[in-house]
Design a protein around this motif. Sequence first.
Motif, short mmCIF file in Angstrom:
data_model
loop_
_atom_site.label_atom_id
_atom_site.label_comp_id
_atom_site.label_asym_id
_atom_site.label_seq_id
_atom_site.Cartn_x
_atom_site.Cartn_y
_atom_site.Cartn_z
N LYS A 97 0.81 -1.21 0.00
CA LYS A 97 0.00 0.00 0.00
C LYS A 97 0.85 1.26 0.00
N LEU A 98 2.10 1.12 0.44
CA LEU A 98 2.99 2.28 0.54
C LEU A 98 4.14 2.24 -0.46
N THR A 99 4.14 1.23 -1.33
CA THR A 99 5.27 1.01 -2.24
C THR A 99 5.64 2.24 -3.05
N GLU A 100 4.65 2.96 -3.58
CA GLU A 100 4.94 4.12 -4.43
C GLU A 100 5.69 5.21 -3.66
N GLN A 101 5.51 5.27 -2.36
CA GLN A 101 6.18 6.30 -1.55
C GLN A 101 7.65 5.96 -1.29
N LYS A 103 9.81 4.71 -3.47
CA LYS A 103 10.64 5.01 -4.65
C LYS A 103 11.82 4.05 -4.69
N ASP A 104 13.06 4.56 -4.60
CA ASP A 104 14.23 3.67 -4.67
C ASP A 104 14.75 3.29 -3.29
N PRO A 112 9.22 8.62 7.19
CA PRO A 112 7.96 9.36 7.05
C PRO A 112 7.14 8.80 5.89
N VAL A 113 5.85 8.61 6.11
CA VAL A 113 4.95 8.13 5.06
C VAL A 113 3.61 8.84 5.21
#
Length: 250
Positions: A97-101, A103-104, A112-113
């Motif tokens: 659910k947080l993968t896009e945040q 990044k690399d 922080p998310v």
Amino acid sequence: MAIEKGDFIKINYTGKFNEGQIFDTTDEQLAKENGIYNPRGVYGGDVVIVGSGHTIKGLDEDFIGKEVGYTGSITIAPEKAFGPHNPALVETVSITKLTEQFKDQRPYQGMPVELNGRRGVIAQIIGRRVRVDLNHALAGKEVEYEYTIEEKIEDKIAKAQGLLSLYTGMPEIEVEVTDDVIRVFTPIELGFNQRWMVSKLTIASELIDKLGIPNLEYVEKHPYVPATAEVEAEAPEAPAEEEKAEATEE
């Protein structure tokens, strides 16, 4: 004269927790030395209205009864600081659910998310799931403030500019004040300031109430920018009279 609720005062302060770790200050050099410097922040002191919640409750209450020039410190319990830690604000979600945040980056504890429009930090990683803490970073912590009351502000324009600076981070926005209206000339940069869009009605209400003036106007100020030579050169030429005549005949 003692400070009372509703007074506009200018304060300088430094906030600490964990026996000396600085988390907030109006001292620019101190902020740089402690790794909390914000290049878009305003340093040198904040203007607040006593009793209006512009700072944490324990500090706000401590101003009352002090004199201009007062310097001291206060230790504030979580209940009057950033609140107790609320377990209900800790959520466990799939890491995807947080993968896009990420990044690399690899997710890590303290990262922080944002979850469902709220900001938090990763408190724990358990396999393919993470626990996200949405409490304030200082929730549940006792904090200490050292502060000085620099002045009590009486001038109405200075009051308006001080409150605008507190909310926007922009010092000395142009203001006019008459018996009937507070006129705020908003620079064009504020149109891109999300905080401004959220707080402009609150600022208007506070200034109308505290200054005792019935109206407030926001006036967008767009400075004149002369056309450059390149722009003028690219402008299409007006058709010659002969060309106009030919076009008319056709």
